[in-house]
Design a protein around this motif. Sequence first.
Motif, short mmCIF file in Angstrom:
data_model
loop_
_atom_site.label_atom_id
_atom_site.label_comp_id
_atom_site.label_asym_id
_atom_site.label_seq_id
_atom_site.Cartn_x
_atom_site.Cartn_y
_atom_site.Cartn_z
N UNK A 1 33.16 47.39 20.15
CA UNK A 1 34.06 46.55 20.93
C UNK A 1 34.22 45.19 20.27
N UNK A 2 35.34 44.53 20.59
CA UNK A 2 35.57 43.19 20.07
C UNK A 2 34.54 42.22 20.61
N UNK A 3 34.16 41.22 19.79
CA UNK A 3 33.20 40.22 20.25
C UNK A 3 33.80 39.35 21.35
N UNK A 4 35.13 39.28 21.40
CA UNK A 4 35.82 38.53 22.44
C UNK A 4 36.33 39.49 23.50
N UNK A 5 35.92 39.33 24.76
CA UNK A 5 36.35 40.26 25.80
C UNK A 5 37.87 40.34 25.92
N UNK A 6 38.36 41.55 26.21
CA UNK A 6 39.77 41.72 26.49
C UNK A 6 40.03 41.19 27.89
N UNK A 7 40.88 40.17 28.04
CA UNK A 7 41.05 39.53 29.36
C UNK A 7 41.64 40.45 30.42
N UNK A 8 42.48 41.41 30.01
CA UNK A 8 43.10 42.29 30.99
C UNK A 8 42.10 43.29 31.56
N UNK A 9 41.04 43.58 30.81
CA UNK A 9 40.06 44.58 31.24
C UNK A 9 38.72 43.95 31.61
N UNK A 10 38.70 42.62 31.75
CA UNK A 10 37.47 41.91 32.09
C UNK A 10 37.66 41.12 33.39
N UNK A 11 36.56 40.91 34.09
CA UNK A 11 36.60 40.22 35.37
C UNK A 11 35.41 39.26 35.48
N UNK A 12 35.57 38.26 36.34
CA UNK A 12 34.48 37.32 36.63
C UNK A 12 34.45 37.04 38.12
N UNK A 13 33.24 36.92 38.65
CA UNK A 13 33.04 36.53 40.05
C UNK A 13 32.11 35.33 40.06
N UNK A 14 32.58 34.22 40.61
CA UNK A 14 31.81 32.98 40.63
C UNK A 14 31.43 32.67 42.08
N UNK A 15 30.14 32.67 42.35
CA UNK A 15 29.64 32.45 43.71
C UNK A 15 28.85 31.15 43.74
N UNK A 16 29.10 30.35 44.75
CA UNK A 16 28.35 29.10 44.88
C UNK A 16 28.07 28.77 46.33
N UNK A 17 26.85 28.33 46.61
CA UNK A 17 26.46 27.86 47.94
C UNK A 17 25.91 26.45 47.79
N UNK A 18 26.61 25.49 48.37
CA UNK A 18 26.17 24.10 48.29
C UNK A 18 25.69 23.55 49.62
N UNK A 19 26.19 24.15 50.73
CA UNK A 19 25.85 23.66 52.07
C UNK A 19 24.85 24.60 52.73
N UNK A 20 23.69 24.08 53.04
CA UNK A 20 22.64 24.86 53.69
C UNK A 20 22.28 24.23 55.02
#
Length: 377
Positions: A1-20
Amino acid sequence: MSALPNPVMSWAVLVGVSRYTRLEPLPAVANNLPELTALLTSPLSWGLPADHCTVVAEPATAPAMLDAVQHAAELAEDTLLIYFAGHGLLDSRGDLYFGLPDAVSGRSHTGVTYQALREILTDSPAQRFVIVLDCCMSGRALGLMGGSDQLADQAEIEGSYLLAAAPDNGLALAPPNAAHTAFTGELLRILRQGIPGQARDLDLDLVYRQLRTALAAQGLPQPQKRVRNTAGRLILARNQAYLPTPASTLADPTGAEWPDPEQCHTPHAFLDALVEVRAVSGQTIKAVSQQVDPPMSPAAISALLNRTTLPRTWKTTALYLAACGVPSDRIQAWKDTWHNLRTTEHLAPTPPPTGDTPIRSRGWRPRLPGGRRRNRP
């Protein structure tokens, strides 16, 4: 595979909790999410489509976090990135879980267990996983998040790269009044500004080494990693501070130091190196065109140097390199690199799913007795 991810076939999920409600708040976490989103969706990094980068801020329940992860995991075929920032806690058995807004230390049902997340990733068709955890244990004073090396040990997944803010000494800083947590803030700085005198692209291993160096120089806790297979070669961003060095150039008998094509791990790097070749040659575009045999117009040379994708055929590039004075044996090395990059590209990527696309129902919830699931090797 390419060292650079294919953007159309790649995904990201960013989760953050700041208020407790029961633990110390981590206000800097709230700023991490939009900054990382902007980076991952920009040409500087992966160039993900906006709908391939899901932000889950302040998830109140486990489904609020895990359903988003599963949606991305079901659809990712190249690379899947999961990021969590907030309190990382250990239950009475020492197992890791992520603290949700109403989390209580030692009670895993008030958060999301790492095991639940791991089951989703294990079932994903993605070929590579990047897990970034800017979290540790709770119970520290305001501005501190606690943790231990158990975090990385438990979060290790086959074919993945885990980058964790938690050092062995158990502390990871989230300074009061700071724009970002210490770990994510330094990560953003490296990806935006680059690393002078290093490679054309920033892979995970290089970023990790720079993180440790930079944080140590500031007297801050150092991160840790766990790597499986070749995930460390995966590129996070183009190096904005790239400077040619003797290690990235090759000299010929005339004294010219040509860019080394073997250092080009992405199409962007290859195209940038082509531009650099003309600069090393000392010729104008018009002068290069006059050296080409058979003749080639300056406009054709300019079009080659202004491409944003790799040339589909090799002939024009070969003529250009020869006209610039690159030795014939080095031209073959350029061709080999071009061929490798072409063959690792996804020439016909699957288009992004529409809103009507159903989500396959493997599910993060416990499976029925006797149910079968595919485990990745």
